[in-house]
Scaffold this active site. Structure first.
Site, mmCIF file in Angstrom:
data_model
loop_
_atom_site.group_PDB
_atom_site.id
_atom_site.type_symbol
_atom_site.label_atom_id
_atom_site.label_comp_id
_atom_site.label_asym_id
_atom_site.label_seq_id
_atom_site.Cartn_x
_atom_site.Cartn_y
_atom_site.Cartn_z
ATOM 1 N N GLY A 48 0.824 -1.206 0.000
ATOM 2 C CA GLY A 48 0.000 0.000 0.000
ATOM 3 C C GLY A 48 0.854 1.249 0.000
ATOM 4 O O GLY A 48 2.042 1.207 0.335
ATOM 5 N N GLN A 53 2.860 9.610 1.604
ATOM 6 C CA GLN A 53 4.130 8.918 1.308
ATOM 7 C C GLN A 53 4.702 9.345 -0.050
ATOM 8 O O GLN A 53 5.825 8.979 -0.383
ATOM 9 C CB GLN A 53 3.927 7.403 1.320
ATOM 10 N N CYS A 98 7.264 -0.935 6.393
ATOM 11 C CA CYS A 98 6.659 0.252 5.787
ATOM 12 C C CYS A 98 7.630 0.838 4.780
ATOM 13 O O CYS A 98 8.832 0.893 5.022
ATOM 14 C CB CYS A 98 6.346 1.270 6.878
ATOM 15 N N LEU A 99 7.088 1.296 3.646
ATOM 16 C CA LEU A 99 7.925 1.874 2.587
ATOM 17 C C LEU A 99 8.618 3.152 3.050
ATOM 18 O O LEU A 99 9.616 3.560 2.466
ATOM 19 C CB LEU A 99 7.072 2.172 1.351
ATOM 20 N N HIS A 140 -3.021 -0.073 8.427
ATOM 21 C CA HIS A 140 -1.718 0.565 8.212
ATOM 22 C C HIS A 140 -1.878 1.863 7.407
ATOM 23 O O HIS A 140 -1.281 2.885 7.753
ATOM 24 C CB HIS A 140 -0.799 -0.431 7.482
ATOM 25 N N GLU A 141 -2.700 1.823 6.368
ATOM 26 C CA GLU A 141 -2.858 3.001 5.505
ATOM 27 C C GLU A 141 -3.670 4.100 6.201
ATOM 28 O O GLU A 141 -3.340 5.280 6.079
ATOM 29 C CB GLU A 141 -3.488 2.628 4.159
ATOM 30 N N HIS A 144 -1.424 5.921 8.403
ATOM 31 C CA HIS A 144 -0.604 6.893 7.656
ATOM 32 C C HIS A 144 -1.356 8.207 7.491
ATOM 33 O O HIS A 144 -0.802 9.287 7.684
ATOM 34 C CB HIS A 144 -0.273 6.359 6.254
#
Ligand code: CO
Length: 174
Positions: A48, A53, A98-99, A140-141, A144
């Site tokens: 995601g 991000q 996480c990215l 998770h998203e 963010h």
């Protein structure tokens, strides 16, 4: 199409609680934006990607997730605009990354079953119940978009260790 740079831990936009967007205002930008987000997500092998991000303060995220448990299952795309978690059930501790914190992995406690409300890429309101990886990705998203990262969910006693690990990893981030 282009692969976008993913913002990293320490950049202030990742700590912003993003305000809901007006779908009508976003709509003209959406096709190109989603192409770029999808390409970026695939390039970095992410599940995601939230708008902050890629440096944008839109309350929206894209999720790319295998349709089934089968090997090489096609990916299904979820675009969640102005998402809101309506309910959470169950509990499971699983490894997460996480990215925006590349190279860091930790065991995180998440709900196993969530119901989420959002506007999809066509402007249609959806209510979706999810389990497994999709439930995890939704949480998770949405975190963010609320300015939260998975490391915030870890036991506070792990903080010094996490700090140390991030310090080491940082030099490799772009
Ligand atoms: Co992330």
């Amino acid at each position: 199409m282009s692969i976008l740079r993913v913002t990293k831990y320490g950049e202030s936009i990742l700590r912003q609680k993003l305000k809901p967007v007006d779908y009508k205002e976003l709509a003209p930008k959406l096709p190109q934006l989603l192409k770029d987000m999808e390409e970026t997500c695939l390039a970095v092998r992410g599940v995601g990607l939230a708008a902050n991000q890629i440096g944008l303060d839109y309350r929206m995220a894209l999720i790319l997730i295998p349709e089934s448990d089968e090997e090489n299952a096609p990916l299904k795309r979820y675009v969640i605009i102005n998402p809101k978690i309506l309910s959470m059930r169950g509990e499971k501790i699983e490894e997460e990354g996480c990215l925006s914190l590349p190279g860091l992995w930790a065991e995180v406690k998440r709900a196993t079953d969530v119901t989420i409300q959002y506007i999809d890429e066509n402007g249609v309101e959806q209510v979706k119940r999810a389990r497994g990886l999709l439930a995890k990705a939704f949480q998770h998203e949405v975190d963010h978009l609320d300015g939260k990262l998975f490391i915030d969910l870890l036991d506070p006693t792990l903080k010094p260790e996490i700090k140390k690990a991030i310090k080491k990893l940082r030099s490799k981030w772009n």
